[in-house]
Design an enzyme around this catalytic site. Structure first.
Site, PDB file in Angstrom:
ATOM      1  CG  HIS A   1      -0.204   0.045   2.524  1.00  0.00           C
ATOM      2  ND1 HIS A   1       0.296   1.206   3.078  1.00  0.00           N
ATOM      3  CD2 HIS A   1       0.128  -0.946   3.385  1.00  0.00           C
ATOM      4  CE1 HIS A   1       0.890   0.940   4.223  1.00  0.00           C
ATOM      5  NE2 HIS A   1       0.813  -0.368   4.435  1.00  0.00           N
TER       6      HIS A   1
ATOM      7  CD  GLU B   1       2.086  -5.811   8.082  1.00  0.00           C
ATOM      8  OE1 GLU B   1       2.213  -7.016   7.751  1.00  0.00           O
ATOM      9  OE2 GLU B   1       2.908  -4.935   7.774  1.00  0.00           O
TER      10      GLU B   1
END
Length: 211
Positions: A11, A84
């Site tokens: 990202h 994550e």
């Protein structure tokens, strides 16, 4: 020979990234101005690629990173297995001296092979692999999607790239990454193997440096 091409990206930048705050899976932050600029630079460089599907994690910073592609009408799917790693008690904190020591000890333990060691209140790399395998099975279960875009997170990418290439999790830190970097992977359905064709490529962000 049937193959799938996977464009795997991290990202774009968030304010937490810039300030050195630990995000993990528990902090659902937005992209900052730089992160949005990175996302647009990646879109401008790769909008010509015929992506048939986009896969993102359950955290909005991955959605925001690929939003311009989604606006083209490309279908997308959210897979929380791509989230994550959970950093537990470290999430939302700027690492001070104690946290730095804790983090350093943790990374050294993983590098020495103790990848079953979880973060305090969070996950171990081996636990992350379990949920990642579910997500990757979903992606591979659609061989008709020959070219896909996958947006996820830094530490999770390092873990993913290890097991996809049949390497021990202890070497995960050898897979370098930065915000909006690209790893291009090819999966061979006959051989059931992944090949890394491009690693940590950020050439699409050069336009930002020139701006």
């Amino acid at each position: 020979m049937q193959q799938k091409t996977i464009y795997l990206i991290r990202h774009g930048e968030t304010d937490y990234n810039r300030r050195g705050v630990v995000q993990g899976s528990g902090v659902d932050s937005d992209l900052n101005e730089m992160g949005r600029a990175q996302a647009m630079a990646f879109f401008q460089a790769y909008q010509h690629v015929p992506f048939q599907k986009i896969y993102i994690s359950g955290l909005k910073r991955t959605y925001q990173t690929v939003e311009s592609f989604i606006e083209l009408g490309i279908p997308y799917e959210k897979l929380t297995g791509l989230n994550e790693i959970s950093w537990g008690i470290m999430e939302g904190k700027v690492p001070g001296n104690i946290d730095n020591e804790y983090y350093r000890n943790l990374i050294e333990a993983w590098a020495s092979g103790n990848t079953a060691l979880p973060t305090d209140g969070g996950e171990s790399p081996e636990e992350v692999v379990i949920r990642q395998k579910v997500a990757i099975d979903v992606i591979l279960s659609h061989p008709d999607e020959e070219t896909v875009l996958v947006a996820m997170h830094g530490r999770a990418m390092r873990i993913l790239l290890c097991w996809l290439t049949n390497q021990p999790l202890s070497i995960m830190d050898q897979f370098e990454h930065s915000n909006l970097c690209l790893y291009k992977l090819r999966y061979d359905y006959n051989e059931k193997t992944f090949t890394i064709e491009v690693a940590n490529d950020t050439s699409h962000l050069l336009t930002l440096a020139l701006a």
